[in-house]
Write a protein that holds these residues in place. Structure first.
Motif, mmCIF file in Angstrom:
data_model
loop_
_atom_site.group_PDB
_atom_site.id
_atom_site.type_symbol
_atom_site.label_atom_id
_atom_site.label_comp_id
_atom_site.label_asym_id
_atom_site.label_seq_id
_atom_site.Cartn_x
_atom_site.Cartn_y
_atom_site.Cartn_z
ATOM 1 N N GLY A 116 32.799 -21.008 23.444
ATOM 2 C CA GLY A 116 34.208 -20.558 23.829
ATOM 3 C C GLY A 116 35.222 -20.712 22.862
ATOM 4 O O GLY A 116 35.259 -21.628 22.322
ATOM 5 N N ILE A 117 36.163 -19.751 22.994
ATOM 6 C CA ILE A 117 37.243 -19.798 22.135
ATOM 7 C C ILE A 117 38.618 -19.683 23.441
ATOM 8 O O ILE A 117 38.436 -18.623 24.253
ATOM 9 N N GLN A 118 39.271 -20.846 23.479
ATOM 10 C CA GLN A 118 40.140 -20.762 24.427
ATOM 11 C C GLN A 118 41.517 -19.928 24.227
ATOM 12 O O GLN A 118 41.703 -19.387 23.058
ATOM 13 N N MET A 119 42.358 -19.908 24.920
ATOM 14 C CA MET A 119 43.793 -19.210 25.065
ATOM 15 C C MET A 119 44.405 -19.579 23.587
ATOM 16 O O MET A 119 44.760 -20.685 23.423
ATOM 17 N N SER A 135 26.020 -15.817 17.939
ATOM 18 C CA SER A 135 25.448 -14.949 18.996
ATOM 19 C C SER A 135 25.470 -15.578 20.296
ATOM 20 O O SER A 135 25.476 -15.031 21.372
ATOM 21 N N CYS A 136 25.724 -17.023 20.602
ATOM 22 C CA CYS A 136 25.619 -17.513 21.712
ATOM 23 C C CYS A 136 27.310 -17.824 22.231
ATOM 24 O O CYS A 136 27.235 -18.369 23.499
ATOM 25 N N LEU A 137 27.938 -16.985 21.596
ATOM 26 C CA LEU A 137 29.473 -17.097 22.141
ATOM 27 C C LEU A 137 29.650 -16.656 23.383
ATOM 28 O O LEU A 137 28.891 -15.528 23.809
ATOM 29 N N GLY A 138 30.206 -17.243 24.582
ATOM 30 C CA GLY A 138 30.142 -16.814 25.881
ATOM 31 C C GLY A 138 31.379 -16.024 26.449
ATOM 32 O O GLY A 138 31.371 -15.199 27.327
ATOM 33 N N LEU A 151 43.633 -9.534 10.199
ATOM 34 C CA LEU A 151 41.942 -9.122 10.616
ATOM 35 C C LEU A 151 41.572 -7.910 10.534
ATOM 36 O O LEU A 151 42.414 -6.878 11.222
ATOM 37 N N VAL A 152 40.855 -7.417 9.824
ATOM 38 C CA VAL A 152 40.359 -6.195 9.632
ATOM 39 C C VAL A 152 38.861 -5.774 10.376
ATOM 40 O O VAL A 152 38.808 -4.746 11.053
ATOM 41 N N GLU A 153 38.274 -6.859 10.713
ATOM 42 C CA GLU A 153 36.929 -6.611 11.094
ATOM 43 C C GLU A 153 36.458 -7.678 12.255
ATOM 44 O O GLU A 153 36.712 -8.719 11.777
ATOM 45 N N ILE A 154 35.840 -7.507 13.410
ATOM 46 C CA ILE A 154 35.342 -8.505 13.981
ATOM 47 C C ILE A 154 33.843 -8.033 14.840
ATOM 48 O O ILE A 154 34.197 -6.948 15.270
ATOM 49 N N ASP A 155 33.110 -8.543 14.906
ATOM 50 C CA ASP A 155 31.865 -8.344 15.554
ATOM 51 C C ASP A 155 31.879 -9.021 16.764
ATOM 52 O O ASP A 155 31.602 -10.328 16.697
ATOM 53 N N ILE A 156 31.979 -8.414 17.996
ATOM 54 C CA ILE A 156 31.376 -9.296 19.312
ATOM 55 C C ILE A 156 30.144 -9.448 19.588
ATOM 56 O O ILE A 156 29.145 -8.555 19.596
ATOM 57 N N PRO A 157 29.559 -10.735 19.643
ATOM 58 C CA PRO A 157 28.110 -10.902 20.028
ATOM 59 C C PRO A 157 27.828 -10.420 21.296
ATOM 60 O O PRO A 157 28.633 -10.123 22.181
ATOM 61 N N ASP A 158 26.696 -10.257 21.323
ATOM 62 C CA ASP A 158 25.690 -9.512 22.456
ATOM 63 C C ASP A 158 25.823 -10.253 23.864
ATOM 64 O O ASP A 158 25.863 -9.445 24.966
ATOM 65 N N GLN A 159 26.018 -11.317 23.757
ATOM 66 C CA GLN A 159 26.020 -12.306 24.889
ATOM 67 C C GLN A 159 27.575 -12.184 25.643
ATOM 68 O O GLN A 159 27.379 -12.598 26.882
ATOM 69 N N ASP A 178 32.877 -4.095 16.974
ATOM 70 C CA ASP A 178 31.628 -3.885 17.632
ATOM 71 C C ASP A 178 31.594 -4.389 18.877
ATOM 72 O O ASP A 178 31.585 -5.609 18.843
ATOM 73 N N LEU A 179 31.480 -3.678 19.873
ATOM 74 C CA LEU A 179 31.293 -4.095 21.287
ATOM 75 C C LEU A 179 29.990 -4.127 21.783
ATOM 76 O O LEU A 179 29.255 -3.178 21.566
ATOM 77 N N PRO A 180 29.430 -5.394 22.429
ATOM 78 C CA PRO A 180 28.065 -5.369 22.839
ATOM 79 C C PRO A 180 28.028 -4.332 23.972
ATOM 80 O O PRO A 180 28.788 -4.202 24.770
ATOM 81 N N SER A 181 26.742 -3.966 24.319
ATOM 82 C CA SER A 181 26.363 -3.206 25.395
ATOM 83 C C SER A 181 26.173 -3.881 26.750
ATOM 84 O O SER A 181 26.697 -3.256 28.010
ATOM 85 N N ALA A 182 26.225 -5.091 26.719
ATOM 86 C CA ALA A 182 26.231 -5.849 27.944
ATOM 87 C C ALA A 182 27.612 -6.204 28.316
ATOM 88 O O ALA A 182 27.812 -6.774 29.427
ATOM 89 N N LEU A 183 28.705 -5.875 27.489
ATOM 90 C CA LEU A 183 30.097 -6.137 28.010
ATOM 91 C C LEU A 183 30.501 -5.658 29.362
ATOM 92 O O LEU A 183 30.315 -4.337 29.602
#
Length: 188
Positions: A116-119, A135-138, A151-159, A178-183
């Motif tokens: 987790g990354i908080q406020m 990949s485990c980021l919830g 900030l130029v680029e960020i990949d959002i994990p699938d979870q 890059d947004l995950p399909s499960a979002l």
């Protein structure tokens, strides 16, 4: 999280776990405080850097024999001298305002177990160009990366299922997300 279920008491400490390294750089150790958790387990929370003036921070895996699993609220709040942070793989949570306005922070090496990354965790880190999320980021809470102007680029994990409001507001240079399909939900 996984680590929190294995230990008995929370130790909130106002010092860095890499004690010997930071004592050489003008850091002074402060007293620890113990707080019971619901499951009665023990782990360390990095709550601050005391008088340390180091520019490169390496968070050690253990402090006084306990795994360091959390970066506490405001632990590195407005520490403009910090250019680089490397987390141990025990870190599960980055607290609210943990790296708030660390304007010189350019390099951030994350934990592979971060959940987790908080406020406002990285709010105002205007020199941060990229961050790799495990990949485990919830979850990513509100304003987590707000004001990261470089900030130029960020990949959002699938979870990840939820991204809270303004997580990437004022990221003027952000070109790729890059947004995950499960979002399921992005609050704006």
């Amino acid at each position: 999280g996984k680590v929190a279920q294995q230990f008995d008491t929370v130790i909130v400490d106002a010092s860095l776990p890499a004690k010997s390294l930071y004592l050489k750089r003008g850091y002074r150790e402060k007293e620890s405080h113990q707080i019971k958790t619901e499951n009665g387990k023990t782990f360390a929370v990095l709550a601050g850097i005391g008088t340390c003036t180091a520019t490169e921070i390496i968070v050690a895996e253990f402090y006084k024999g306990y795994p360091v699993t959390h970066i506490g609220e405001k632990a590195f709040y407005r520490q403009d001298q910090i250019t680089s942070v490397t987390l141990s793989n025990y870190i599960q949570v980055i607290g609210s305002y943990a790296f708030y306005e660390c304007r010189s922070l350019t390099t951030f090496n994350n934990s592979h177990n971060l959940y987790g990354i908080q406020m406002h965790a990285f709010d105002g880190c205007s020199s941060l160009e990229a961050i790799s999320l495990p990949s485990c980021l919830g979850y990513i809470e509100s304003f987590a990366f707000s004001g990261c102007k470089s900030l130029v680029e960020i990949d959002i994990p699938d979870q990840i299922r939820f991204i809270n409001d303004h997580s990437f507001s004022y990221c003027n240079s952000l070109e790729t997300v890059d947004l995950p399909s499960a979002l399921e939900y992005i609050h704006y």
